[in-house]
Design a protein around this motif. Structure first.
Motif, PDB file in Angstrom:
ATOM      1  N   LEU A 119       0.115 -12.500 -16.004  1.00 25.32           N
ATOM      2  CA  LEU A 119      -0.885 -11.978 -15.070  1.00 25.32           C
ATOM      3  C   LEU A 119      -2.142 -12.841 -15.071  1.00 25.32           C
ATOM      4  O   LEU A 119      -2.697 -13.155 -14.011  1.00 25.32           O
TER       5      LEU A 119
ATOM      6  N   THR B 296       2.336 -14.044  -6.253  1.00 21.15           N
ATOM      7  CA  THR B 296       3.711 -13.635  -6.522  1.00 21.15           C
ATOM      8  C   THR B 296       4.556 -14.804  -7.013  1.00 21.15           C
ATOM      9  O   THR B 296       5.371 -14.643  -7.930  1.00 21.15           O
TER      10      THR B 296
ATOM     11  N   ILE C 286       9.959  -3.615 -12.921  1.00 19.08           N
ATOM     12  CA  ILE C 286       8.493  -3.582 -12.971  1.00 19.08           C
ATOM     13  C   ILE C 286       7.903  -4.743 -12.178  1.00 19.08           C
ATOM     14  O   ILE C 286       6.930  -4.577 -11.433  1.00 19.08           O
TER      15      ILE C 286
ATOM     16  N   LEU D 154       5.577  -4.438  -8.900  1.00 16.90           N
ATOM     17  CA  LEU D 154       4.265  -5.075  -8.875  1.00 16.90           C
ATOM     18  C   LEU D 154       4.115  -5.981  -7.668  1.00 16.90           C
ATOM     19  O   LEU D 154       3.060  -6.012  -7.015  1.00 16.90           O
ATOM     20  N   THR D 155       5.177  -6.709  -7.331  1.00 18.85           N
ATOM     21  CA  THR D 155       5.142  -7.574  -6.152  1.00 18.85           C
ATOM     22  C   THR D 155       4.969  -6.757  -4.879  1.00 18.85           C
ATOM     23  O   THR D 155       4.172  -7.103  -4.000  1.00 18.85           O
TER      24      THR D 155
ATOM     25  N   THR E 151       1.391  -5.433  -4.689  1.00 10.93           N
ATOM     26  CA  THR E 151       0.470  -6.490  -4.285  1.00 10.93           C
ATOM     27  C   THR E 151       0.566  -6.747  -2.790  1.00 10.93           C
ATOM     28  O   THR E 151      -0.440  -6.912  -2.091  1.00 10.93           O
TER      29      THR E 151
END
Length: 247
Positions: free
Chosen positions: A41, A171, A213, A217-218, A221
């Motif tokens: 991250l 990403t 996960i 998360l992608t 975003t």
């Protein structure tokens, strides 16, 4: 299949063993996975910031550059897009070793920025080509300094492209494996590098949980960037409508 198997109670994934969420609990409690996620991250955020700075600067500079300068920028941008990532990674690895520069988080960020800033540049160039310079000239005629004109006139027009470019870079950097593996050395391990090491032995439900996960998360975003672009577009339409009514 990755998402479904992350809820599979069968540890061997030989069949459907029932629904469970314990694999996510194990992943969240694994200190190594959490550290690698934070590392990925951090690298993705730093790469996004640097890539956007490079892309915005290059796109705005291209408007006043000479034909030769534009050609050089186009060639260097296209080269980073068409060259296989492993070629760029190996080249940077050799360069850093030749300079005796220690491999680690900094070299991974540099590698990601070299490779991914080209995507951001293409997106920003397309946006800059459509906005023109009439509003900036009007701001200058009204007494705005170059920095104020950039901050109040140019930058707001670039927000949608900045959001899209930032999404792409973030990403891609978060999911990057090749550059991270070559330039990370022995001191930095990102989440994709960890997953590669895990699946060499066995694909477990925990590996699928980590993949799920990353997928979520992608998507999150992407939705955030889409919401920002939508809010900005609605705001511009509302402002234009208000100005038309006042006129």
């Amino acid at each position: 299949m990755v998402f479904l198997n992350s809820f599979n109670a069968d540890p061997n994934l030989a069949g459907w063993g029932g629904f469970t969420t314990r694999w996510f609990s194990e992943v969240l409690q694994d200190q190594r996975i959490r550290d690698d996620f934070i590392t990925s991250l951090t690298i993705a955020l730093a790469t996004t910031v640097l890539s956007l700075l490079i892309a915005i600067t290059a796109s705005l500079w291209m408007r006043s550059a000479s034909p030769r300068g534009r050609a050089i920028l186009d060639i260097t941008t296209v080269m980073r897009l068409v060259l296989p990532e492993i070629v760029v990674a190996v080249g940077l690895f050799v360069l850093f070793r030749w300079l005796d520069f220690p491999l680690g988080r900094t070299t991974v960020i540099i590698g990601h920025t070299v490779f991914l800033s080209a995507y951001a540049t293409v997106v920003l160039q397309a946006r800059v080509a459509t906005i023109g310079t009439s509003l900036e000239a009007a701001a200058a005629d009204l007494g705005a300094t170059p920095w104020r004109a950039f901050r109040r006139v140019t930058l707001p027009q670039l927000y949608p492209a900045i959001a899209v470019a930032g999404l792409l870079v973030f990403t891609f950097s978060l999911d990057d494996l090749i550059t991270s593996q070559f330039l990370g050395g022995g001191s930095v391990e990102t989440l994709p590098v960890l997953l590669l090491g895990l699946i060499r032995h066995q694909v477990t439900p925990s590996v699928n949980a980590v993949g799920s996960i990353l997928i979520l998360l992608t998507l999150l975003t992407f939705l955030c960037a889409l919401a920002l672009v939508g809010v900005r577009t609605l705001s511009n339409l509302s402002s234009s409508r208000t100005e038309s009514e006042e006129a």
